[in-house]
Design a protein around this motif. Structure first.
Motif, PDB file in Angstrom:
ATOM      1  N   VAL A   1      60.466 -23.797   1.160  1.00 25.93           N
ATOM      2  CA  VAL A   1      59.557 -24.040   2.279  1.00 25.93           C
ATOM      3  C   VAL A   1      58.253 -24.586   1.733  1.00 25.93           C
ATOM      4  O   VAL A   1      57.625 -23.982   0.860  1.00 25.93           O
ATOM      5  N   LEU A   2      57.873 -25.745   2.257  1.00 28.63           N
ATOM      6  CA  LEU A   2      56.611 -26.378   1.860  1.00 28.63           C
ATOM      7  C   LEU A   2      55.628 -26.322   3.014  1.00 28.63           C
ATOM      8  O   LEU A   2      55.982 -26.563   4.169  1.00 28.63           O
ATOM      9  N   ASP A   3      54.389 -26.023   2.705  1.00 26.69           N
ATOM     10  CA  ASP A   3      53.297 -25.909   3.665  1.00 26.69           C
ATOM     11  C   ASP A   3      52.574 -27.254   3.708  1.00 26.69           C
ATOM     12  O   ASP A   3      51.907 -27.636   2.757  1.00 26.69           O
ATOM     13  N   SER A   4      52.725 -27.991   4.806  1.00 26.98           N
ATOM     14  CA  SER A   4      52.119 -29.323   4.867  1.00 26.98           C
ATOM     15  C   SER A   4      50.621 -29.276   5.150  1.00 26.98           C
ATOM     16  O   SER A   4      49.937 -30.291   5.007  1.00 26.98           O
ATOM     17  N   VAL A   5      50.079 -28.129   5.532  1.00 29.73           N
ATOM     18  CA  VAL A   5      48.632 -28.005   5.747  1.00 29.73           C
ATOM     19  C   VAL A   5      47.912 -27.930   4.407  1.00 29.73           C
ATOM     20  O   VAL A   5      46.961 -28.658   4.160  1.00 29.73           O
ATOM     21  N   SER A   6      48.394 -27.046   3.528  1.00 31.92           N
ATOM     22  CA  SER A   6      47.745 -26.888   2.224  1.00 31.92           C
ATOM     23  C   SER A   6      48.323 -27.837   1.176  1.00 31.92           C
ATOM     24  O   SER A   6      47.741 -28.004   0.111  1.00 31.92           O
ATOM     25  N   GLY A   7      49.492 -28.420   1.476  1.00 27.24           N
ATOM     26  CA  GLY A   7      50.141 -29.307   0.514  1.00 27.24           C
ATOM     27  C   GLY A   7      50.761 -28.555  -0.645  1.00 27.24           C
ATOM     28  O   GLY A   7      50.886 -29.082  -1.742  1.00 27.24           O
ATOM     29  N   SER A   8      51.170 -27.316  -0.391  1.00 24.19           N
ATOM     30  CA  SER A   8      51.712 -26.484  -1.454  1.00 24.19           C
ATOM     31  C   SER A   8      52.963 -25.754  -0.963  1.00 24.19           C
ATOM     32  O   SER A   8      53.468 -26.018   0.119  1.00 24.19           O
ATOM     33  N   HIS A   9      53.425 -24.814  -1.782  1.00 19.98           N
ATOM     34  CA  HIS A   9      54.576 -23.995  -1.425  1.00 19.98           C
ATOM     35  C   HIS A   9      54.157 -22.951  -0.396  1.00 19.98           C
ATOM     36  O   HIS A   9      53.026 -22.469  -0.421  1.00 19.98           O
ATOM     37  N   ALA A  10      55.061 -22.575   0.490  1.00 21.15           N
ATOM     38  CA  ALA A  10      54.784 -21.543   1.497  1.00 21.15           C
ATOM     39  C   ALA A  10      55.164 -20.173   0.925  1.00 21.15           C
ATOM     40  O   ALA A  10      56.106 -19.528   1.381  1.00 21.15           O
ATOM     41  N   ALA A  11      54.418 -19.751  -0.084  1.00 20.23           N
ATOM     42  CA  ALA A  11      54.683 -18.462  -0.725  1.00 20.23           C
ATOM     43  C   ALA A  11      54.476 -17.343   0.284  1.00 20.23           C
ATOM     44  O   ALA A  11      53.485 -17.308   1.001  1.00 20.23           O
ATOM     45  N   GLY A  12      55.446 -16.443   0.349  1.00 21.60           N
ATOM     46  CA  GLY A  12      55.309 -15.277   1.208  1.00 21.60           C
ATOM     47  C   GLY A  12      55.777 -15.451   2.641  1.00 21.60           C
ATOM     48  O   GLY A  12      55.671 -14.521   3.428  1.00 21.60           O
ATOM     49  N   ILE A  13      56.295 -16.629   3.000  1.00 24.75           N
ATOM     50  CA  ILE A  13      56.777 -16.798   4.365  1.00 24.75           C
ATOM     51  C   ILE A  13      58.028 -15.941   4.589  1.00 24.75           C
ATOM     52  O   ILE A  13      58.886 -15.847   3.711  1.00 24.75           O
ATOM     53  N   ARG A  14      58.113 -15.323   5.739  1.00 27.92           N
ATOM     54  CA  ARG A  14      59.274 -14.496   6.077  1.00 27.92           C
ATOM     55  C   ARG A  14      60.406 -15.381   6.585  1.00 27.92           C
ATOM     56  O   ARG A  14      60.189 -16.271   7.410  1.00 27.92           O
ATOM     57  N   ILE A  15      61.610 -15.129   6.074  1.00 27.82           N
ATOM     58  CA  ILE A  15      62.801 -15.874   6.473  1.00 27.82           C
ATOM     59  C   ILE A  15      63.895 -14.858   6.798  1.00 27.82           C
ATOM     60  O   ILE A  15      64.177 -13.976   6.000  1.00 27.82           O
ATOM     61  N   GLU A  16      64.466 -15.024   7.966  1.00 25.29           N
ATOM     62  CA  GLU A  16      65.505 -14.116   8.430  1.00 25.29           C
ATOM     63  C   GLU A  16      66.777 -14.918   8.664  1.00 25.29           C
ATOM     64  O   GLU A  16      66.721 -16.069   9.088  1.00 25.29           O
TER      65      GLU A  16
ATOM     66  N   ILE B   1      62.518 -27.144   4.039  1.00 30.70           N
ATOM     67  CA  ILE B   1      61.747 -27.318   5.268  1.00 30.70           C
ATOM     68  C   ILE B   1      60.285 -27.577   4.917  1.00 30.70           C
ATOM     69  O   ILE B   1      59.733 -26.956   4.010  1.00 30.70           O
ATOM     70  N   VAL B   2      59.691 -28.534   5.602  1.00 28.16           N
ATOM     71  CA  VAL B   2      58.259 -28.808   5.504  1.00 28.16           C
ATOM     72  C   VAL B   2      57.675 -28.330   6.826  1.00 28.16           C
ATOM     73  O   VAL B   2      58.122 -28.744   7.898  1.00 28.16           O
ATOM     74  N   LEU B   3      56.666 -27.473   6.751  1.00 28.71           N
ATOM     75  CA  LEU B   3      56.205 -26.741   7.918  1.00 28.71           C
ATOM     76  C   LEU B   3      54.702 -26.884   8.119  1.00 28.71           C
ATOM     77  O   LEU B   3      53.933 -26.886   7.153  1.00 28.71           O
ATOM     78  N   SER B   4      54.299 -27.014   9.377  1.00 30.18           N
ATOM     79  CA  SER B   4      52.894 -26.933   9.760  1.00 30.18           C
ATOM     80  C   SER B   4      52.832 -26.106  11.037  1.00 30.18           C
ATOM     81  O   SER B   4      53.872 -25.765  11.607  1.00 30.18           O
ATOM     82  N   PRO B   5      51.628 -25.776  11.539  1.00 28.46           N
ATOM     83  CA  PRO B   5      51.551 -24.986  12.770  1.00 28.46           C
ATOM     84  C   PRO B   5      52.124 -25.689  14.001  1.00 28.46           C
ATOM     85  O   PRO B   5      52.443 -25.044  14.980  1.00 28.46           O
ATOM     86  N   HIS B   6      52.259 -27.008  13.955  1.00 28.89           N
ATOM     87  CA  HIS B   6      52.682 -27.741  15.148  1.00 28.89           C
ATOM     88  C   HIS B   6      53.857 -28.695  14.913  1.00 28.89           C
ATOM     89  O   HIS B   6      54.218 -29.457  15.804  1.00 28.89           O
ATOM     90  N   SER B   7      54.457 -28.653  13.732  1.00 26.57           N
ATOM     91  CA  SER B   7      55.609 -29.515  13.471  1.00 26.57           C
ATOM     92  C   SER B   7      56.379 -29.009  12.264  1.00 26.57           C
ATOM     93  O   SER B   7      55.894 -28.184  11.503  1.00 26.57           O
ATOM     94  N   TYR B   8      57.591 -29.538  12.140  1.00 26.93           N
ATOM     95  CA  TYR B   8      58.385 -29.208  10.959  1.00 26.93           C
ATOM     96  C   TYR B   8      59.420 -30.303  10.748  1.00 26.93           C
ATOM     97  O   TYR B   8      59.745 -31.059  11.655  1.00 26.93           O
TER      98      TYR B   8
END
Length: 122
Positions: free
Chosen positions: A8-23, A109-116
């Motif tokens: 999971v990549l965080d497109s807001v910070s441009g980094s990895h989404a460390a700590g995101i919960r995945i179920e 997955i590349v993720l932001s608050p309003h898109s992915y």
């Protein structure tokens, strides 16, 4: 036994989404859900989980974006057209069918608050 992995990549910070919960859950014929795993991504925004499944099983994978962005203070505080935090997609849901219960399945997955953006990779 299959393996389900994700990066999971965080497109807001441009980094990895460390700590995101995945179920992940298995979906039955009547869409009942049987939990398979509920984990938090490592410091590189990655998971790799064994899944006990059969050929043809349908899985639902949930990425908890709102919780992640809230915890990292990456939500915009307001917008001229919308009052309050800009978080449209609270949870991204990806459904996949497992054609081979012994294979490895990778869902970046590349993720932001309003898109992915999500795709399948092997």
């Amino acid at each position: 036994m299959a393996t389900l992995s994700s990066h999971v990549l965080d497109s807001v910070s441009g980094s990895h989404a460390a700590g995101i919960r995945i179920e992940c859950a298995q979906l039955g014929n009547s869409r009942d859900r049987v939990a398979i795993f509920d984990v938090v991504a490592n410091e590189e925004g990655r998971i790799a989980e064994p899944i006990d499944c059969k050929d043809g099983d349908q899985l639902e994978v949930l990425f908890y974006g709102k919780d992640y962005f809230s915890a990292h203070s990456l939500l915009a505080s307001s917008d001229s057209a919308i009052s309050g935090p800009l978080q449209i997609m609270e949870v991204v849901v990806v459904r996949i069918t497992i054609p081979d219960a012994t294979a490895r399945y990778h869902i970046p997955i590349v993720l932001s608050p309003h898109s992915y953006s999500v795709w399948w990779s092997s």
